[in-house]
Design an enzyme around this catalytic site. Structure first.
Site, PDB file in Angstrom:
ATOM      1  N   ARG A 203      73.551 -24.713 -62.463  1.00 61.30           N
ATOM      2  CA  ARG A 203      72.989 -25.734 -61.577  1.00 61.30           C
ATOM      3  C   ARG A 203      73.740 -25.856 -60.253  1.00 61.30           C
ATOM      4  NH1 ARG A 203      68.308 -26.180 -61.980  1.00 61.30           N
ATOM      5  NH2 ARG A 203      68.494 -28.013 -60.653  1.00 61.30           N
TER       6      ARG A 203
ATOM      7  N   GLN B 196      60.076 -21.905 -60.005  1.00 58.35           N
ATOM      8  CA  GLN B 196      59.583 -20.966 -61.008  1.00 58.35           C
ATOM      9  C   GLN B 196      58.094 -21.148 -61.269  1.00 58.35           C
ATOM     10  OE1 GLN B 196      61.782 -21.049 -64.672  1.00 58.35           O
ATOM     11  NE2 GLN B 196      60.694 -19.325 -65.566  1.00 58.35           N
ATOM     12  N   LEU B 197      57.437 -20.044 -61.597  1.00 59.11           N
ATOM     13  CA  LEU B 197      56.028 -20.058 -61.977  1.00 59.11           C
ATOM     14  C   LEU B 197      55.801 -21.042 -63.121  1.00 59.11           C
ATOM     15  CD1 LEU B 197      53.172 -18.682 -61.807  1.00 59.11           C
ATOM     16  CD2 LEU B 197      53.994 -17.140 -63.602  1.00 59.11           C
TER      17      LEU B 197
ATOM     18  N   ARG C  58      78.434 -14.117 -66.405  1.00 56.12           N
ATOM     19  CA  ARG C  58      77.252 -13.456 -66.963  1.00 56.12           C
ATOM     20  C   ARG C  58      77.212 -11.939 -66.790  1.00 56.12           C
ATOM     21  NH1 ARG C  58      74.301 -17.013 -70.190  1.00 56.12           N
ATOM     22  NH2 ARG C  58      74.369 -19.092 -69.256  1.00 56.12           N
TER      23      ARG C  58
END
Length: 258
Positions: free
Chosen positions: A107, A114-115, A209
């Site tokens: 965040r 986003q879709l 990540r």
């Protein structure tokens, strides 16, 4: 036959730096910035922000460090707040809902658009194949069958709920039927997302990540994002590198962690 999606990342916005505006400001202060060594717009913006904190411009106030060395010193000292001035915006497609569920946990320093499955009909949805499934032909065949069944159920659900008279508003009826029907769609459903992130947040993202053994999709996205931002601002990411040890096994790692 289901449609298989491929990852795509495009950079919609790169950092820029108005040199004349900043140099005019310094001239009004009776100072001049001695830029040493090569540097991109992104790198010079960070150096300018860092030096402004001390007004360390000019022969008598600047250290002999070049731009790359100056930025590395900022990072090594933990003074990374200035990195937040740099922002990139990316259009990411061909990623799974499973991936974005993880991505949006980041965040601080990130913004997302986003879709929406509530407003977008997923009857022609594409899907992202996990690498472990892709590399096992028998598993892949079974996976495809389950995906096809889920998509077919989604279409049937849309039709059944559409015939309901529970909602007076067409807009809310559409929202309701897609909300209910999407419950059957798997995490492998392809989605599209625009993200904006600053350099400090991206560094944290790569560290957290970029080298996860069990998340190939996350590593692939990390690699592509790293390739873009390290091209714009190599000095800001000079303590990271891409490590490739085998086919389909790429990591973004801190150099001192190798």
């Amino acid at each position: 036959m289901i449609k298989i999606s491929e990852l795509s990342i495009k950079c919609l916005s790169h950092p820029t730096f108005e040199y004349k505006v900043f140099d005019d400001f310094l001239a009004q202060q009776g100072m001049r910035w001695l830029r040493r060594g090569p540097g991109s717009d992104s790198e010079h913006l960070i150096e300018a922000a860092g030096r402004l904190c001390y007004m360390s411009f000019g022969e008598n106030k600047q250290s002999p460090r070049d731009t790359s060395q100056y930025i590395l010193n900022l990072i090594s000292q933990g003074h990374e707040s200035v990195l937040e001035h740099l922002n990139w915006t990316f259009l990411i497609t061909g990623v799974s809902r499973a991936f974005t569920h993880q991505l949006v946990r980041h965040r601080v320093g990130f913004s997302y658009s986003q879709l929406s499955q509530q407003y977008h009909d997923e009857s022609e949805a594409e899907f992202v194949v996990p690498i472990e499934v892709k590399n096992d032909s028998a598993l892949f065949k079974s996976w495809c069958e389950h995906i096809e069944n889920s998509l077919e159920f989604y279409k049937q659900s849309l039709k059944s709920i559409k015939e309901s008279e529970l909602y007076d508003s067409k807009k809310e009826k559409t929202r309701a039927l897609r909300s209910a029907s999407r419950s059957i769609l798997p995490n492998a459903t392809e989605t599209k997302i625009i993200i904006t992130a600053n350099a400090r947040a991206l560094r944290h993202f790569f560290e957290m990540r970029g080298a996860i053994e069990g998340d190939y999709e996350m590593r692939r996205v990390s690699e592509k994002l790293y390739s873009i931002v390290s091209n714009d601002a190599p000095s800001l990411f000079q303590d990271f590198e891409i490590v490739s040890r085998e086919t389909d096994h790429v990591k973004i790692m801190k150099k001192n962690k190798l």
